[in-house]
Design an enzyme around this catalytic site. Structure first.
Site, short mmCIF file in Angstrom:
data_model
loop_
_atom_site.label_atom_id
_atom_site.label_comp_id
_atom_site.label_asym_id
_atom_site.label_seq_id
_atom_site.Cartn_x
_atom_site.Cartn_y
_atom_site.Cartn_z
N SER A 81 0.80 -1.23 0.00
CA SER A 81 0.00 0.00 0.00
C SER A 81 0.83 1.28 0.00
O SER A 81 0.29 2.36 -0.21
CB SER A 81 -0.93 0.02 1.22
OG SER A 81 -1.69 -1.16 1.29
N HIS A 125 2.42 4.34 8.18
CA HIS A 125 1.33 4.37 9.15
C HIS A 125 1.65 5.26 10.34
O HIS A 125 2.81 5.40 10.74
CB HIS A 125 1.04 2.95 9.65
CG HIS A 125 0.49 2.06 8.58
ND1 HIS A 125 -0.82 2.13 8.16
CD2 HIS A 125 1.08 1.11 7.81
CE1 HIS A 125 -1.02 1.24 7.20
NE2 HIS A 125 0.13 0.61 6.97
N VAL A 170 20.38 -17.91 -2.51
CA VAL A 170 21.02 -18.70 -1.45
C VAL A 170 20.42 -20.10 -1.44
O VAL A 170 19.21 -20.26 -1.34
CB VAL A 170 20.84 -18.01 -0.07
CG1 VAL A 170 21.38 -18.90 1.04
CG2 VAL A 170 21.52 -16.65 -0.08
N SER A 210 6.71 1.11 7.43
CA SER A 210 6.72 2.25 8.35
C SER A 210 7.79 2.07 9.42
O SER A 210 8.30 3.05 9.97
CB SER A 210 5.36 2.39 9.04
OG SER A 210 4.31 2.20 8.12
#
Lengths: 478, 426
Positions: free
Chosen positions: A45, A49, A172, A343
């Site tokens: 998104s 936040h 890996v 965030s």
């Protein structure tokens, strides 16, 4: 022998790499894909936040609240688009109002500034397109929107500028403990490293299990989205949430930093073997549409320019896992970074640096560290700056993407910079040709030509995204 | 700051015809701004024939049709700038543009002709679910790769949408050795011209699946197949009718949108029916002195009609510069009624009509044995019997000047009467 190997070049891995490049260390990032920022970072998104949502006492609460205020500086230093536009969580009935109260109380406990509960009239005043039935909202002015892959790319580029080594197309396969640290086996040879930081996103449990017993599982969850044309931007200036439920923060409607509108996501649990299944489905898209219309009744979905989906790395433990493994010293998990992972990223990166300091017994500062990385964005320049720039380099005088007014100069930059683009989607993530309303139908062939010229490849070798995603299938009959 | 009498934005068929006509009407100071590296616009990639039957009474290829205009333009010494992009137009006709040679330019123009054409609707416009692999192209992009760049876009192809570009590319791909597995069309009737259905699909045994759509795209790196389902009367996929088509390429020919971002930035009013500027009998927009023509106004199916319309725009832009356009306040509005999607022009100032009035329009659905009824202030002025009306074909209706001139009419409407017998196949 590297001091530290970071596995995974998403926003978390790149943030940690850049933070560690402030110290004198021999660092490498290994990434299985052909580009950085190609997993969860590419498709979410893109919200920073406020931090009121996470349960107090969790890693998520701690790092979100610390991370949010850090974005202004890092985005300024790295020339990444970021706007603190604020968010609203809408309530439509008494039960929702109760949820708002709980969120408000969490915001106090989580130490989030300026959060308030506002009444329905004020909500409609702030956002006239919101459903008039709204009873109230939780307003968090410090929430923001960001160019998320631009951020991850800029972090990688800046880390490389400061001496970090990036190994793309390096998967890996296994890890072995040695006397000096670890030996990492990849599809492209072995890497020796004193420490390992596991930032492998939706594959973080697989990497963990190469050095230790299984202690957590990543439960992949898919979220799908709509992206609407810029002409729909009038519908909201804030990030609009509905009250959270068991599946997360629900369907949001938000502006993007580029002026589009994003609507989504849903939340669909996937099987263990579906971690790369980034498709969309009719049912999910219909669900998102129906749910979003509760917040804003008139969303111009007929102006959709694209749909996408991303996979979130939901940890079985329910919280971010950020720790050195007791049974594998020098191996640090940064796993299960679900929302609000983006965030939290800057705070997580600083925390990981502290962990490394503790483990290694102290780090020496890299005095040559340059925090800055500059981008030329032609469309944002003044007339005089445009004139000057074209005089200096005429390639800024040729528009390649006519929807977003992207010049040839900017596209060449995106290829030539550190952590540069090698694919059509790579160019799109960096400078946006193909992200506009025509979705590349005009500029696609032109971007391919520039890529072919710059990378000294044939047109037929140019790929859209993955290494096998060739766009052309041969030459025409002559 | 440059000064011009007329700046024409776009050097495709519309811009070329407008500039030539303005020159013929006595304006010398004309500049065409073209963003591509050559004049001719989309015609240059339309190497098939079928162009020019109306304007030249002969069948030309796209580049052949363009060449006639480009030669005439050069003969008339009309100036043009290639590889040049207009960034902005203001209401006051101040234009900013850039290219690699002249850098950043600003020019003030007496009149402007908008001739930017249109663009194709992308996959997102339909929200087709599925993966996002390589191998999904709009038909026009595929055509450019094949005809201009010399590359093939796929070996096994499904085409969604039966617009003309999709039909023509189906034939082109087949001739280049690709297998076109099917053309799926959401509507119960084809989008393109009948002659293209016959010559591009029927002649090559390519199945046309009417009332079908693509409901899923498979494949992670490259398209591996698509799922096509039948749709009901509301165009919703019918569960149980899904069928997998193995293919490496999906082409979309699902509609064109007039490209009006510059028009909007100038403050030009856009009609929701056409997605183009509202224009009057002289092809002038709501901003005095800014004219528009061709696919930027409404999507045409024949370039010949673009040429005609653009000549009118060019001539009127010239008249505007010479102060010969009447600015009388009395206007007749046109209105699309039952069965009509839109009418061009939107407004008529009768003083500016020299002979008859041509109305251009598209119908909403497929109709058989109906009447087009034209009314002036509610009174029938003309009725035209039509055996067959389809949305894919632009209709032209002539109205005699004596029916409207000096009658103080305020409104002309067009409607379809006697509907009911709808599409039953070609």
């Amino acid at each position: 022998m590297y001091d530290i190997t970071i596995i995974g070049a998403g926003v978390i891995g790149n943030f940690i790499a850049r933070e560690l490049s402030k110290y004198k260390l021999n660092l490498t990032i290994v990434e299985k894909d052909n580009d950085v920022s190609n997993g969860t970072t590419k498709a979410n998104s893109a919200i920073i936040h406020g931090g009121y949502d996470a349960k107090p006492g969790t890693n998520m609460a701690e790092f979100n609240s610390k991370g949010n205020p850090m974005f202004d500086k890092v985005c300024e230093e790295l020339d990444v688009p970021f706007k603190r536009i604020g968010s609203l969580v809408l309530a439509f009935d008494d039960k929702d109002m109760k949820s708002l109260e709980e969120l408000y109380n969490r915001s106090i406990e989580n130490n989030i500034p300026d959060v308030e509960i506002i009444d329905g009239d004020r909500v409609v005043d702030m956002e006239p397109n919101i459903n008039g039935d709204v009873k109230g909202a939780l307003y968090s002015p410090t929430a923001g929107i960001i160019g998320v892959y631009e951020l991850a790319i800029a972090l990688a580029e800046n880390a490389i500028d400061n001496g970090v080594d990036l190994k793309l197309n390096t998967e890996v396969k296994d890890i072995e403990k040695t006397d000096e640290g670890y030996k990492i086996f990849t599809n492209d040879g072995e890497i020796k490293s004193k420490y390992i930081i596991n930032c492998a996103g939706v594959y973080a449990d697989k990497i963990n299990n190469m050095v230790a017993e299984e202690s957590f599982k990543i439960l992949p969850r898919r979220g799908e989205y709509y992206v609407l044309d810029k002409s729909a931007s009038y519908i909201t200036n804030h990030v609009i949430f509905q009250c959270p439920n068991e599946f997360g923060k629900g369907v949001l409607i938000a502006p993007t930093v580029h002026g589009n509108i994003i609507v989504g996501p849903n939340s669909q649990e996937l099987n263990d073997d579906e971690r790369n299944q980034t498709q969309t489905s009719r049912d999910s898209l219909e669900y998102i549409k129906k749910t979003a219309l509760k917040s804003i009744e008139k969303i111009p979905f007929n102006n959709t320019i694209t749909n996408f989906s991303g996979i979130r790395a939901e940890p079985s433990t329910g919280d971010f896992i950020i720790e050195e493994l007791e049974k594998a010293k020098g191996f640090i998990n940064v796993a299960g970074i679900k929302s609000p992972g983006l965030s939290s990223a800057p705070a997580i990166a600083q925390h990981v640096v502290r962990l490394v300091q503790e483990i290694s017994g102290g780090l020496e500062e890299n005095l040559a560290f340059n925090p800055r990385r500059k981008m030329i964005i032609f469309s944002k320049l003044s007339k005089e700056e445009k004139a000057e720039l074209i005089k200096k380099n005429p390639r800024y005088g040729r528009i390649i993407c006519r929807c977003e007014n992207i010049t040839e100069g900017e596209i060449i930059d995106s290829i030539r910079r550190n952590a540069g683009a090698t694919t059509v989607d790579g160019v799109k993530k960096r400078v946006r040709p193909g992200a506009g309303r025509c979705q590349g139908s005009f500029c696609g062939p032109r971007v391919m030509k520039i890529l072919a010229r710059e990378l000294n490849k044939d047109m037929e070798e140019i790929v859209k995204d993955g290494n096998k995603s060739n766009i052309l299938t041969g030459k025409t009959k002559s | 700051m440059l000064n011009c009498d007329i700046v024409v934005i776009g050097g495709g068929p519309a811009g070329l015809a407008a500039a030539i006509e303005a020159k013929k009407y006595g304006i010398d100071d004309i500049l065409i701004i073209e963003r591509d590296k050559e004049l001719g616009g989309i015609l240059q990639q339309c190497i098939h024939n079928g162009f020019g039957l109306h304007v030249f009474k002969e069948e030309l290829t796209g580049p052949g049709y363009a060449e006639k205009f480009i030669n005439e333009l050069k003969g008339l010494n009309i100036e043009y700038k290639l590889d040049t992009m207009v960034l902005d137009i203001t209401e006051d006709k101040l234009i900013s543009a850039i290219n690699t040679k002249d850098g950043f330019m600003e020019m003030k123009s007496g009149a402007v002709v908008l001739a930017m054409g249109c663009r194709e609707k992308p996959r997102g416009a339909l929200s087709i679910p599925g993966t996002r692999p390589a191998g999904v192209f709009t038909a026009g992009t595929a055509q450019r790769f094949i005809n201009i760049e010399g590359y093939m876009v796929g070996k096994k192809v499904v085409i969604l949408g039966s617009g003309d570009i999709g039909l023509i590319i189906a034939r082109r791909l087949t001739l280049e050795g690709a297998e076109v597995k099917a053309v799926a069309e959401l509507m119960p009737y084809p989008g393109g011209l009948t002659r293209n259905i016959v010559q591009c699909l029927d002649d090559f045994d390519i199945p046309l699946l009417l009332s079908h759509t693509v409901v899923d795209i498979k494949g992670r790196d490259r398209v591996e197949g698509v799922i096509i389902a039948k749709v009901d009367d509301n165009k919703k996929p019918i569960p149980g009718t899904e069928k997998f088509y193995e293919c490496d390429t999906l082409l979309l020919s699902v509609g064109l949108i007039p490209e009006n971002e510059l028009s909007k930035s100038a403050g030009i009013e856009i009609d929701r029916g056409t997605n183009g500027p509202k224009i009057n009998e002289s092809m002038e927009t709501n901003i005095e002195g800014i004219f528009a023509c061709g696919n930027v106004v409404h999507v045409h199916d024949l370039v010949d009609f673009v040429t005609e319309e653009s000549r009118r725009a060019g001539k009127n832009a010239a008249k505007f510069i010479k102060n010969q356009l009447s600015k009388n306040d009395h206007v007749i509005n046109t209105e699309a009624k039952d069965g009509i999607r839109y009418i061009i022009p939107h407004e008529i100032r009768e003083e500016n009509l020299d002979k008859n009035l041509d109305l251009f329009m598209r119908v909403v659905d497929v109709y058989k044995d109906v009447k087009l009824v034209i009314k002036a202030d509610g009174e029938i002025v003309r009725e035209i019997n039509r055996k067959h009306l389809v949305p894919g074909k632009m209709e032209r209706v002539k109205i005699s000047i004596k029916d409207i001139k000096n009658k103080n009419i305020s409104n002309i409407t067009v409607e379809v009467q006697g509907k009911g017998k709808q599409y039953e196949g070609i």
